[in-house]
Scaffold this motif. Structure first.
Motif, PDB file in Angstrom:
ATOM      1  N   LYS A 180       0.823  -1.202   0.000  1.00 22.22           N
ATOM      2  CA  LYS A 180       0.000   0.000   0.000  1.00 22.22           C
ATOM      3  C   LYS A 180       0.862   1.259   0.000  1.00 22.22           C
ATOM      4  CE  LYS A 180      -3.933  -2.138   2.340  1.00 22.22           C
ATOM      5  NZ  LYS A 180      -4.805  -2.104   3.542  1.00 22.22           N
ATOM      6  N   ARG A 181       1.978   1.181   0.695  1.00 29.01           N
ATOM      7  CA  ARG A 181       2.884   2.348   0.723  1.00 29.01           C
ATOM      8  C   ARG A 181       3.427   2.629  -0.664  1.00 29.01           C
ATOM      9  NH1 ARG A 181       6.112   4.838   4.625  1.00 29.01           N
ATOM     10  NH2 ARG A 181       6.334   6.963   3.875  1.00 29.01           N
ATOM     11  N   LEU A 182       3.768   1.592  -1.382  1.00 29.62           N
ATOM     12  CA  LEU A 182       4.261   1.748  -2.744  1.00 29.62           C
ATOM     13  C   LEU A 182       3.168   2.296  -3.654  1.00 29.62           C
ATOM     14  CD1 LEU A 182       6.778   1.281  -4.484  1.00 29.62           C
ATOM     15  CD2 LEU A 182       5.939  -1.007  -4.967  1.00 29.62           C
ATOM     16  N   ALA A 183       1.918   2.023  -3.298  1.00 25.31           N
ATOM     17  CA  ALA A 183       0.791   2.496  -4.105  1.00 25.31           C
ATOM     18  C   ALA A 183       0.340   3.898  -3.715  1.00 25.31           C
ATOM     19  CB  ALA A 183      -0.376   1.524  -3.982  1.00 25.31           C
ATOM     20  N   PRO A 231      -1.754   4.988  -8.806  1.00 26.12           N
ATOM     21  CA  PRO A 231      -1.783   4.442 -10.171  1.00 26.12           C
ATOM     22  C   PRO A 231      -1.718   5.514 -11.253  1.00 26.12           C
ATOM     23  CG  PRO A 231      -3.343   3.265  -8.789  1.00 26.12           C
ATOM     24  CD  PRO A 231      -2.826   4.395  -7.957  1.00 26.12           C
ATOM     25  N   THR A 232      -2.384   6.657 -11.034  1.00 23.60           N
ATOM     26  CA  THR A 232      -2.365   7.739 -12.030  1.00 23.60           C
ATOM     27  C   THR A 232      -0.961   8.301 -12.200  1.00 23.60           C
ATOM     28  OG1 THR A 232      -4.645   8.339 -11.514  1.00 23.60           O
ATOM     29  CG2 THR A 232      -3.315   9.972 -12.664  1.00 23.60           C
ATOM     30  N   LEU A 233      -0.297   8.574 -11.080  1.00 26.80           N
ATOM     31  CA  LEU A 233       1.066   9.103 -11.152  1.00 26.80           C
ATOM     32  C   LEU A 233       2.035   8.069 -11.706  1.00 26.80           C
ATOM     33  CD1 LEU A 233       1.428  11.147  -7.837  1.00 26.80           C
ATOM     34  CD2 LEU A 233       1.400  12.026 -10.165  1.00 26.80           C
ATOM     35  N   ARG A 234       1.770   6.804 -11.381  1.00 23.85           N
ATOM     36  CA  ARG A 234       2.646   5.748 -11.880  1.00 23.85           C
ATOM     37  C   ARG A 234       2.629   5.716 -13.408  1.00 23.85           C
ATOM     38  NH1 ARG A 234       0.613   1.981  -9.156  1.00 23.85           N
ATOM     39  NH2 ARG A 234       2.011   2.281  -7.394  1.00 23.85           N
ATOM     40  N   GLN A 237       4.297   9.228 -14.668  1.00 23.13           N
ATOM     41  CA  GLN A 237       5.727   9.413 -14.436  1.00 23.13           C
ATOM     42  C   GLN A 237       6.560   8.209 -14.858  1.00 23.13           C
ATOM     43  OE1 GLN A 237       6.219  10.496 -10.323  1.00 23.13           O
ATOM     44  NE2 GLN A 237       5.020  12.377 -10.513  1.00 23.13           N
ATOM     45  N   GLY A 238       5.924   7.063 -15.028  1.00 21.92           N
ATOM     46  CA  GLY A 238       6.660   5.887 -15.448  1.00 21.92           C
ATOM     47  C   GLY A 238       7.527   5.287 -14.368  1.00 21.92           C
ATOM     48  N   ARG A 239       7.203   5.585 -13.116  1.00 23.58           N
ATOM     49  CA  ARG A 239       7.956   4.998 -12.000  1.00 23.58           C
ATOM     50  C   ARG A 239       6.999   4.734 -10.857  1.00 23.58           C
ATOM     51  NH1 ARG A 239       9.797  10.388 -12.457  1.00 23.58           N
ATOM     52  NH2 ARG A 239       9.107  11.760 -10.777  1.00 23.58           N
ATOM     53  N   ASP A 240       7.403   3.840  -9.970  1.00 18.19           N
ATOM     54  CA  ASP A 240       6.533   3.435  -8.880  1.00 18.19           C
ATOM     55  C   ASP A 240       6.677   4.306  -7.640  1.00 18.19           C
ATOM     56  OD1 ASP A 240       5.407   1.292 -10.286  1.00 18.19           O
ATOM     57  OD2 ASP A 240       7.109   0.011  -9.816  1.00 18.19           O
ATOM     58  N   ALA A 241       7.846   4.897  -7.434  1.00 17.40           N
ATOM     59  CA  ALA A 241       8.059   5.687  -6.221  1.00 17.40           C
ATOM     60  C   ALA A 241       9.290   6.571  -6.393  1.00 17.40           C
ATOM     61  CB  ALA A 241       8.243   4.762  -5.016  1.00 17.40           C
ATOM     62  N   THR A 242       9.428   7.501  -5.457  1.00 15.15           N
ATOM     63  CA  THR A 242      10.607   8.367  -5.400  1.00 15.15           C
ATOM     64  C   THR A 242      11.119   8.373  -3.971  1.00 15.15           C
ATOM     65  OG1 THR A 242       9.768   9.773  -7.181  1.00 15.15           O
ATOM     66  CG2 THR A 242      11.529  10.668  -5.825  1.00 15.15           C
ATOM     67  N   LEU A 243      12.406   8.269  -3.820  1.00 13.43           N
ATOM     68  CA  LEU A 243      13.043   8.289  -2.509  1.00 13.43           C
ATOM     69  C   LEU A 243      13.974   9.497  -2.450  1.00 13.43           C
ATOM     70  CD1 LEU A 243      13.670   6.826   0.218  1.00 13.43           C
ATOM     71  CD2 LEU A 243      15.527   5.672  -0.977  1.00 13.43           C
ATOM     72  N   TYR A 244      13.767  10.361  -1.464  1.00 12.77           N
ATOM     73  CA  TYR A 244      14.598  11.551  -1.286  1.00 12.77           C
ATOM     74  C   TYR A 244      15.526  11.362  -0.090  1.00 12.77           C
ATOM     75  CZ  TYR A 244      11.481  14.138  -4.430  1.00 12.77           C
ATOM     76  OH  TYR A 244      10.749  14.569  -5.515  1.00 12.77           O
ATOM     77  N   ILE A 245      16.707  11.916  -0.195  1.00 15.35           N
ATOM     78  CA  ILE A 245      17.612  12.046   0.946  1.00 15.35           C
ATOM     79  C   ILE A 245      17.602  13.511   1.335  1.00 15.35           C
ATOM     80  CG2 ILE A 245      19.958  11.740   1.826  1.00 15.35           C
ATOM     81  CD1 ILE A 245      18.559   9.149   1.067  1.00 15.35           C
ATOM     82  N   TYR A 262      12.348   4.864  -8.250  1.00 16.29           N
ATOM     83  CA  TYR A 262      12.248   3.429  -7.979  1.00 16.29           C
ATOM     84  C   TYR A 262      11.259   2.788  -8.927  1.00 16.29           C
ATOM     85  CZ  TYR A 262      11.388  -1.001  -5.674  1.00 16.29           C
ATOM     86  OH  TYR A 262      11.259  -2.334  -5.408  1.00 16.29           O
ATOM     87  N   GLN A 263      11.653   1.660  -9.493  1.00 12.60           N
ATOM     88  CA  GLN A 263      10.792   0.884 -10.381  1.00 12.60           C
ATOM     89  C   GLN A 263      10.728  -0.539  -9.866  1.00 12.60           C
ATOM     90  OE1 GLN A 263       9.168   2.291 -13.088  1.00 12.60           O
ATOM     91  NE2 GLN A 263       7.990   0.400 -13.107  1.00 12.60           N
ATOM     92  N   GLU A 264       9.551  -0.955  -9.428  1.00 11.83           N
ATOM     93  CA  GLU A 264       9.346  -2.319  -8.948  1.00 11.83           C
ATOM     94  C   GLU A 264       8.864  -3.147 -10.129  1.00 11.83           C
ATOM     95  OE1 GLU A 264       9.074  -5.522  -6.244  1.00 11.83           O
ATOM     96  OE2 GLU A 264       9.863  -3.523  -5.861  1.00 11.83           O
ATOM     97  N   SER A 265       9.747  -3.949 -10.694  1.00  8.16           N
ATOM     98  CA  SER A 265       9.446  -4.634 -11.947  1.00  8.16           C
ATOM     99  C   SER A 265       8.296  -5.616 -11.821  1.00  8.16           C
ATOM    100  CB  SER A 265      10.694  -5.355 -12.463  1.00  8.16           C
ATOM    101  OG  SER A 265      11.134  -6.319 -11.521  1.00  8.16           O
ATOM    102  N   ASN A 266       8.123  -6.210 -10.643  1.00 11.58           N
ATOM    103  CA  ASN A 266       7.046  -7.196 -10.485  1.00 11.58           C
ATOM    104  C   ASN A 266       5.976  -6.691  -9.530  1.00 11.58           C
ATOM    105  OD1 ASN A 266       8.615  -7.261  -8.246  1.00 11.58           O
ATOM    106  ND2 ASN A 266       8.767  -9.484  -8.119  1.00 11.58           N
TER     107      ASN A 266
END
Length: 271
Positions: A180-183, A231-234, A237-245, A262-266
């Protein structure tokens, strides 16, 4: 290569050893293929080093934290969902976690009230609840709905250790689900604040549910901030998530150091 055979006396010892060796070899190959399959299906983080004014993003790598964190992500890349709920850290790369000590919110009511006031949390409390502050605070604590912890670290980079306090609402029925976090599920209320020596009021504060994992690199305080995509942003943007430092600076500001796509292929298979 070793050759096995049956001699003219019918001795099959060589053949049995051959079968045993072949079985072991088959097992090793099967394990290797399984590992390579997992690696091939695992998600990947990509460090974005190009500035993007439209996203107000400017790449920086003070102290080399981004390069080190990139290597850290590679070492755990086989873990599913990009460690969406909590990232692992390899101490051999120079990363450590602060040592947190639990605080009893009832012993620091002024500080808790100051935090709620500064962060606007009092505005989203039940407006019909007219009870005195201490009664409401006691109710939250008794229902295990408030957690406070403290550590000593140089949060505002003035060279002196600070009382760094983190506080968040505990919601046991909303445990972090990496899928759910990834979503794009948003986390609960959290905050990092710098308190005065007597733990009565805030000196600096760093608010936001994004402060998932505070860590130290070269004795400086950072946090990795994970944003899953809806799902709309995915699709957009063509990616599943963004991680910031991000690093902490003075007077309630944070400064982005770098980001990873980040791209979760599966991901679709695992949902």
């Amino acid at each position: 290569m070793r050759t096995f055979f049956i001699d003219h006396r019918g001795n099959s010892d060589g053949l049995s050893r051959s079968c045993s060796s072949t079985s072991r070899l088959s097992f090793v190959l099967a394990v290797a293929l399984a590992v390579s399959s997992v690696s091939a299906d695992a998600g990947r983080y990509e460090l974005i080093e190009e500035d993007n004014p439209r996203e107000n993003y400017q790449f920086a790598d003070i102290d080399g934290v981004c390069a080190a964190y990139q290597e850290n992500l590679k070492r755990f890349e086989d873990l599913p969902y990009g460690m969406a709920c909590e990232r692992q850290l390899d101490s051999r790369l120079g990363f450590t976690r602060p040592v947190w000590q639990r605080l009893d919110p009832m012993k620091y009511p002024e500080l808790v009230q100051d935090i709620f006031r500064h962060l606007g949390w009092h505005k989203i409390e039940s407006p019909e609840d007219r009870r005195p502050w201490m009664e409401r605070l006691k109710d939250k604590v008794e229902r295990n709905r408030l957690t406070m912890e403290i550590t000593r670290a140089d949060a505002n980079r003035d060279g002196l250790p600070d009382n760094v306090v983190r506080i968040w609402d505990d919601m046991p029925w909303r445990q972090c689900d990496p899928k759910k976090r990834l979503a794009g599920e948003i986390g609960d209320r959290k905050a990092i604040v710098v308190a005065d020596p007597n733990l009565i009021k805030i000196v600096d504060y760093f608010a936001g549910s994004a402060f998932d994992n505070v860590f130290l690199y070269k004795d400086r305080l950072y946090s990795d901030t994970f944003y899953g995509n809806t799902p709309t942003l995915r699709m957009k943007q063509g990616r599943d998530a963004t991680l910031y430092i991000v690093r902490f600076t003075r007077h309630g500001a944070i400064s982005g150091e770098c980001k990873f796509h980040y791209q979760e292929s599966n991901f679709e298979k695992q949902k």
